[in-house]
Design an enzyme around this catalytic site. Structure first.
Site, PDB file in Angstrom:
ATOM      1  CD  GLU A 282      44.536  42.524  39.559  1.00  0.00           C
ATOM      2  OE1 GLU A 282      43.860  43.325  38.870  1.00  0.00           O
ATOM      3  OE2 GLU A 282      44.041  41.765  40.403  1.00  0.00           O
ATOM      4  CD  GLU A 341      39.962  35.415  35.376  1.00  0.00           C
ATOM      5  OE1 GLU A 341      39.700  34.845  36.450  1.00  0.00           O
ATOM      6  OE2 GLU A 341      40.578  36.496  35.309  1.00  0.00           O
ATOM      7  CE  LYS A 344      38.113  40.274  36.627  1.00  0.00           C
ATOM      8  NZ  LYS A 344      38.435  39.826  37.989  1.00  0.00           N
ATOM      9  CD  GLU A 350      36.728  44.368  35.203  1.00  0.00           C
ATOM     10  OE1 GLU A 350      37.697  43.597  35.366  1.00  0.00           O
ATOM     11  OE2 GLU A 350      36.697  45.533  35.638  1.00  0.00           O
TER      12      GLU A 350
END
Length: 369
Positions: A282, A341, A344, A350
Site C-alpha cells: 500500500e 471509500e 471507510k 482515509e
C-alpha cells in the site's frame, strides 16, 4: 590466422554476442516484471461500480496487478481470463480457525483459488497489519500461513503463489533514523520474527505499507518536496547512502529493521536463504481531509499533491531501480486505492485516497505506462 579459423571465430563471437544479448533482454524483462505497479481495490464504499466494470477499468488504464483484501466472488469472476495478477487477502478474524484446522485451509484454497483456475493469483496475504495486542489473531498468524502454504502445495501451486502477510510502518521504533538504524518496536517482535523466518524459508516477500504522507503530516521537519519525490538534491545522508525521497528512506528503514532483528543471521546459518524482498502493498496520497497539519497552506492534502505523489511513484517504481540500500531489487508497489471509500473508518483523509471517483471518472490525470 587461417580463413577457416577466422570464420570459426566470427561464428562463435556472433553466437556469444547473440547469447549475451538474449540474456540481457531476459534480465531486463524480469527486472521490469518485478517493478510492476498494482492498485488496491478496496470496497469500503456503498456507491462503487460493479466488479466487472472495475476490472474493465484496470484493463483500460493498463493496470496489470490488483490487490483485494478478502475473497469476493464477483471480483474473482470478473478477473477470469483477464491476465491481471492478483493479491488476495485473508481477514484477521479468519486466522484462528485456519490455524487450527488444515481441512479449513484446504477448503479456503479450493473455494477461493482452485475454483478460479483462470485467475492469475500472485500472492495470498494471510492477515493484514496484525497487531500484537490482538490476541484473537496475533498468535495464529504464522500457523495460519503454514496451513495455507500446505494447501497451496497440495494443490500443486507452490511454485506459482507465494504466501505472505503485511505489516504497517507503525511497527517501526520511534528512533528508526537514519534508515540504517531501523528497528521494530519490542512488542512487535514476537509477531514479526516468526513471520520473517517463515518468509525466508519459503522465499516469499514481506509486504509493507509505506505512506510518506503520514510521515510528512506528523513530522514538521519533513518537507513536502522530499515527500513528493520532488527534492532536487539528497535530503538525508546515511553513509554510504543518500536519500532524495522519503519513500526510499522508509523502505530502507524496514529493510534495516528486518536485518537488525538478527533473524536473518540465524536463517543463514540454517541455509534458509537471505533477506526477504519487500513489496510495498500500500502507498498513496490523499486528495482531501485534514490530518495533524491543519492549515490549508501546509496540510498537504490536495488533488495536485495526490497526482504528483502517485505519478512520481509510478515513474520511480517503473524505472526499475531499487532503493539506495537495495539498488538491484525492484520495488513492486501497489497504490492505495482505486476509489474513494465513503464508509471507510478513520479520519477524513482515509476516505480520500482514490485515484478515481465512484462514477469511474479519474480524479486527476495519471499515466500508468
Amino acid at each position: 590466422m587461417s580463413p577457416m579459423a577466422k570464420s570459426y571465430l566470427a561464428a562463435n563471437l556472433g553466437f556469444m554476442g547473440l547469447t549475451i544479448l538474449l540474456f540481457g533482454l531476459l534480465m531486463a524483462s524480469l527486472h521490469t516484471t518485478s517493478a510492476q505497479i498494482g492498485v488496491c481495490y478496496g470496497r469500503n464504499g456503498n456507491n462503487l461500480p460493479p466488479s466487472r466494470e472495475v476490472v474493465d477499468m484496470f484493463n483500460q488504464y493498463n493496470i496489470r496487478r490488483m490487490r483485494i483484501y478478502e475473497p469476493d466472488p464477483s471480483t474473482l469472476e470478473a478477473l477470469r481470463g483477464s491476465n491481471i495478477e492478483l493479491m488476495i487477502g485473508i481477514l484477521n478474524d479468519k486466522l484462528q480457525e485456519l490455524a487450527a484446522n488444515q481441512d479449513k485451509a484446504n477448503s479456503w484454497v479450493q473455494n477461493n483459488v482452485m475454483n478460479y483456475h483462470d485467475v492469475k493469483f500472485r500472492y495470498i496475504t494471510v492477515g493484514n497489519e496484525v497487531q500484537p495486542s490482538d490476541q484473537s489473531s496475533a498468535p495464529f498468524l504464522v500457523p495460519a500461513m503454514e496451513k495455507i502454504r500446505n494447501a497451496i502445495f497440495a494443490a500443486g501451486l507452490g511454485n506459482q503463489i507465494k504466501i505472505t502477510t503485511s505489516i504497517g510502518s507503525g511497527t517501526l521504533g520511534d528512533r528508526s533514523f537514519p534508515p540504517s538504524k531501523g528497528y521494530f518496536k519490542p512488542e512487535y517482535r514476537p509477531v514479526i520474527d516468526p513471520v520473517i523466518r517463515f518468509l525466508v524459508s519459503n522465499q516469499a516477500p514481506l509486504l509493507v505499507s509505506i505512506y510518506p504522507y503520514f510521515s510528512y503530516d506528523r513530522t514538521p521537519s519533513i518537507s513536502l518536496e522530499y515527500a513528493l519525490f520532488e527534492a532536487q538534491n539528497p535530503v538525508v545522508s546515511d553513509p554510504p547512502y543518500q536519500y532524495n525521497n522519503l519513500f526510499d528512506a522508509l523502505v530502507d528503514t524496514v529493510y534495516a529493521a528486518v536485518e537488525n532483528t538478527g533473524v536473518l543471521n540465524k536463517a543463514a546459518a540454517l541455509d534458509s536463504g537471505g533477506s526477504p524482498r519487500l513489496v510495498v502493498s500500500e502507498s498513496g496520497w490523499p486528495s482531501g481531509g485534514h490530518g495533524h497539519r491543519l492549515t490549508s497552506t501546509d496540510a498537504g492534502t490536495s488533488t495536485e499533491n495526490a497526482r504528483a505523489y502517485n505519478q512520481n511513484l509510478i515513474i520511480h517504481v517503473k524505472g526499475g531501480r531499487g532503493t539506495p540500500r537495495k539498488p538491484d531489487v525492484p520495488i513492486e508497489t501497489y497504490i492505495f486505492a482505486m476509489f474513494d471509500e465513503n464508509i471507510k473508518q478513520g479520519d477524513d483523509v482515509e476516505k480520500n485516497f482514490g485515484l478515481f471517483y465512484p462514477n469511474k471518472q479519474p480524479k486527476y490525470q495519471i499515466n500508468f505506462n
